[in-house]
Scaffold this motif. Structure first.
Motif, PDB file in Angstrom:
ATOM      1  N   GLY A 137      -2.929  13.702  -2.755  1.00 11.93           N
ATOM      2  CA  GLY A 137      -2.494  12.349  -2.450  1.00 11.93           C
ATOM      3  C   GLY A 137      -2.963  11.326  -3.468  1.00 11.93           C
ATOM      4  N   GLY A 138      -2.439  10.120  -3.312  1.00 10.67           N
ATOM      5  CA  GLY A 138      -2.730   9.020  -4.229  1.00 10.67           C
ATOM      6  C   GLY A 138      -1.453   8.526  -4.880  1.00 10.67           C
ATOM      7  N   CYS A 139      -0.545   9.473  -5.215  1.00  6.64           N
ATOM      8  CA  CYS A 139       0.801   9.126  -5.667  1.00  6.64           C
ATOM      9  C   CYS A 139       1.801   9.941  -4.839  1.00  6.64           C
ATOM     10  CB  CYS A 139       0.975   9.407  -7.154  1.00  6.64           C
ATOM     11  SG  CYS A 139       2.532   8.777  -7.853  1.00  6.64           S
ATOM     12  N   HIS A 140       1.493  10.094  -3.564  1.00  9.02           N
ATOM     13  CA  HIS A 140       2.247  11.038  -2.734  1.00  9.02           C
ATOM     14  C   HIS A 140       3.542  10.475  -2.185  1.00  9.02           C
ATOM     15  CE1 HIS A 140      -0.866   9.022  -0.281  1.00  9.02           C
ATOM     16  NE2 HIS A 140       0.037   8.989   0.681  1.00  9.02           N
ATOM     17  N   PRO A 145       0.824  -1.216   0.000  1.00 11.29           N
ATOM     18  CA  PRO A 145       0.000   0.000   0.000  1.00 11.29           C
ATOM     19  C   PRO A 145       0.854   1.260   0.000  1.00 11.29           C
ATOM     20  CG  PRO A 145      -0.875  -1.600   1.561  1.00 11.29           C
ATOM     21  CD  PRO A 145       0.446  -2.138   1.090  1.00 11.29           C
ATOM     22  N   TYR A 146       0.376   2.246  -0.717  1.00  9.04           N
ATOM     23  CA  TYR A 146       0.984   3.566  -0.868  1.00  9.04           C
ATOM     24  C   TYR A 146       2.237   3.566  -1.727  1.00  9.04           C
ATOM     25  CZ  TYR A 146      -2.441   4.901   2.556  1.00  9.04           C
ATOM     26  OH  TYR A 146      -3.636   5.113   3.195  1.00  9.04           O
ATOM     27  N   TYR A 147       2.724   2.382  -2.133  1.00  7.20           N
ATOM     28  CA  TYR A 147       3.809   2.335  -3.113  1.00  7.20           C
ATOM     29  C   TYR A 147       3.284   1.785  -4.432  1.00  7.20           C
ATOM     30  CZ  TYR A 147       8.437   1.482  -5.134  1.00  7.20           C
ATOM     31  OH  TYR A 147       9.536   1.479  -5.953  1.00  7.20           O
ATOM     32  N   GLY A 148       2.306   0.896  -4.363  1.00 10.69           N
ATOM     33  CA  GLY A 148       1.659   0.407  -5.571  1.00 10.69           C
ATOM     34  C   GLY A 148       2.423  -0.665  -6.308  1.00 10.69           C
ATOM     35  N   ARG A 149       3.561  -1.106  -5.770  1.00 13.52           N
ATOM     36  CA  ARG A 149       4.330  -2.186  -6.387  1.00 13.52           C
ATOM     37  C   ARG A 149       4.106  -3.469  -5.601  1.00 13.52           C
ATOM     38  NH1 ARG A 149       4.318   1.600  -9.196  1.00 13.52           N
ATOM     39  NH2 ARG A 149       6.062   2.680 -10.183  1.00 13.52           N
TER      40      ARG A 149
END
Length: 646
Positions: free
Chosen positions: A316-319, A37-41
């Motif tokens: 936020g979202g790609c923060h 979460p929050y890194y998306g990888r």
């Protein structure tokens, strides 16, 4: 040590794509992928000889010369080099990092930004939008919140402060005429900052530009590879990264000259992957590279906080790329679906938390998409607040417009998170543990290997000694032992105690007799929500929802919001009923029994000013451990019905 770093350079070639490659599948049977979460990888979790190993591949977004980053499903994919408007591609430069370790934290990328200089300040506040409408109505709205004791608010204005209808709302130095223009904005700013004592700042946005604006020029807009302008929001186009910092300096400087804000909201910027706003115009420096966008947006945030002389928040979202450069964001990660999926908190807590104070889980409908028709407002709020604590975020202050008209949680969310959040939001993380089904606390590596992390039962200890315990399970209770003491949290319940023992909170406590109590204790206030069943504690009691605002002069203000019982933990000297304006309307009836005071609700009373006996001292919050939550062993406690309804 545990990382392989590859710098790849190719000059003079027309390379269109660079790929990472994928694991060869030799341990296919023992290989899993876990989204961070929050890194998306996705990290690869594998086992060799019964020992877990973790692999994470990352593009160094600070070094790439590419146009965009892509993924192949759960695999990292690579980067693409698209043609600029002159038909040429940029030379290749990439830094790829493969990290392999038996310790999960060691493979997480470090975000190389300086920490926010306002982290300690913002830790003591809750963020919200100040949606502009009619300025007199706006004043009445915020005056009523301040009257209810909601004093630690960071209000960022939204588009309405710059437009009345559907006209241009970005790149403006003149606020909406229908809301009073410059004079109306100046008056409202002084009201929010000087009268109410809030952090307050304007809406601005350098990612969306409407042509009906005095700053408009087609050469200031981003070009796609085919030479066309890049459309964005309704009627808008993307401004060139090469121009936005110049524009922000001019516009923010003029706004601050006129209105003297103490903070700002810079919308959209951190919601975007920078490669979605790459400018392919071959005439400008950095054409065809997403790095030009990333560096421009980061620099813009630094210029913003300099202009306002205070913190700057964004969407936020790609923060993850911008934390520290920006002081906080909507803590949204909609692709992670954290409302229903397990919570893996490590990247956020270890890499983003030390840099900035992101808030809530975004706002409620960012966390609870409308397609999940969960109508129970208590369940919605419980899971939202529990996730906020688990990920170490500051609170999000609900308003009716931000929670689909449900106002139950304005005071509840504010008081439940403010006291302990002011501690954990300014401290770094010391340890993270996940509880398994047998009650064992596992480090993240062991929890990922065994699958225990999927229970989302998380215990975090911060460097200042603050501890948070969150039961993010949707259907399992979480029994915990503190020495000889026992505490059981139902699904979506949480507990926290500040390191200095001054603040504590418990949500979803399994109370003696089977009732539920939510409670938050701090040096400034005590808050209860007893859900209709009388609960008595060392700090008072109620059968509904009440709170005490503790004064410094031997008095306090008491608010009985729902219910009929208001019990105070001392023998009151006097009780004066106050109306909404804060004016005395007479003495309120009360009785004292065994050193405790019971107030009877008085018609027309909005709150009560109570004079406490001389020398009386509040029980310290750390006594939340000291017995009043204790009961029989967890297996004998009836867990409250709070199952998750999909």
């Amino acid at each position: 040590g545990q990382s392989l770093v590859l710098d790849l350079q190719a000059d003079g070639l027309q390379v269109s794509e660079v790929r990472f490659g994928v694991p060869d599948g030799s341990a296919e049977g023992n290989t899993r992928h876990v989204r961070i979460p929050y890194y998306g990888r996705h990290a690869v979790v594998t086992e060799e000889g019964g020992r877990p190993f973790f692999l994470l591949a990352s593009v160094d977004w600070t070094q790439s010369n590419a146009s965009e980053v892509f993924t192949d499903g759960v695999h990292p994919g690579g980067t693409r080099y698209l043609c600029k408007t002159d038909g040429r591609r940029n030379p290749v430069f990439e830094r790829f990092v493969w990290s392999l370790s038996p310790v999960f934290a060691e493979v997480l990328p470090v975000v190389p930004n300086p920490p926010s200089p306002y982290r300690e300040l913002t830790a003591g506040y809750q963020w919200c939008h100040a949606f502009a409408s009619n300025r007199e109505k706006d004043k009445a709205f915020w005056r009523s919140r301040r009257r209810r004791g909601l004093t630690k608010v960071f209000a960022g204005d939204h588009e309405g402060c710059m437009r009345d209808g559907n006209e241009s709302f970005t790149f403006r130095t003149r606020p909406a005429p229908g809301k009073g223009g410059d004079a109306g904005q100046a008056d409202f700013t002084r009201f929010m900052i000087d009268t109410l004592g809030y952090l307050y700042g304007p809406y601005n946005n350098y990612a969306d530009f409407a042509p009906v604006n005095g700053y408009w020029h087609a050469d200031r807009m981003t070009r796609r590879p085919d030479g066309n302008l890049q459309p964005t929001w309704t009627r808008c186009y993307s401004p060139k990264p090469a121009w936005v910092c110049e524009a922000s300096e001019e516009i923010a400087t003029e706004l601050q000259r006129k209105f003297r804000f103490n903070s700002g909201y810079c919308d959209v910027m951190t919601a975007l992957k920078p490669w979605t706003r790459t400018d392919y115009d071959a005439r400008v420096p950095g054409a065809g590279t997403f790095a030009a966008t990333f560096y421009a947006y980061g620099e813009l945030m630094l210029l913003q906080k300099k202009a306002w002389g205070g913190p700057v928040y964004s969407e936020g979202g790609c923060h993850y790329m911008y934390c520290g450069l920006v002081d906080g964001n909507f803590a949204q990660d909609r692709p992670a679906q954290l409302h229903i999926r397990p919570w893996l908190v490590d990247f956020d807590l270890l890499r983003l938390h030390p840099l900035a104070n992101n808030f809530g889980m975004g706002y409620p409908t960012m966390f609870w998409p409308r397609k999940y028709k969960v109508t129970d407002p208590i369940l919605r709020a419980d899971r939202f607040l529990a996730a906020t604590v688990a990920f170490g975020h500051q609170g999000y202050f609900w308003t009716p417009s931000s929670h689909d008209g449900d106002t139950r949680d304005e005071e509840h969310g504010y008081f439940m998170l403010l006291g302990t959040g002011a501690h954990y939001c300014k401290a770094d993380v010391k340890t993270i543990r996940y509880q398994d089904g047998d009650g064992n606390l596992l480090d993240t590596s062991a929890a990922l290997a065994s699958g225990a992390w999927e229970r989302s039962q998380i215990v975090t200890v911060y460097t200042d000694g603050t501890r948070t315990v969150v039961n993010g399970s949707t259907n399992e209770p979480m029994p915990l032992c503190f020495g000889s003491r026992r505490l059981t949290l139902p699904p979506n319940g949480f507990f926290a105690l500040s390191g200095d023992g001054s603040a504590a909170v418990v949500s979803g406590a399994a109370w003696r007799g089977g009732g539920r109590l939510d409670m938050s204790v701090s040096p400034d206030y005590v808050y209860f929500d007893a859900y209709g069943a009388l609960s008595t504690t060392p700090w008072g009691g109620t059968d509904g929802r009440m709170y005490r605002l503790i004064g410094k002069d031997g008095t306090e203000e008491v608010f009985l919001r729902t219910g009929t019982v208001c019990e105070l933990p001392y023998a009151a000297v006097s009780v004066t009923a106050l109306d909404f304006a804060g004016e005395a309307i007479g003495s309120a009836p009360f009785t004292v029994v065994e050193g405790r005071t019971r107030l009877s609700p008085m018609p027309g009373a909005f709150s009560y000013r109570v004079r406490k006996p001389s020398g009386w001292r509040e029980a310290p919050a750390k006594t939340v451990f000291a017995g009043y939550l204790d009961g029989p062993p967890p297996e004998k406690i009836e867990i409250l019905s709070n199952t998750f309804n999909r």
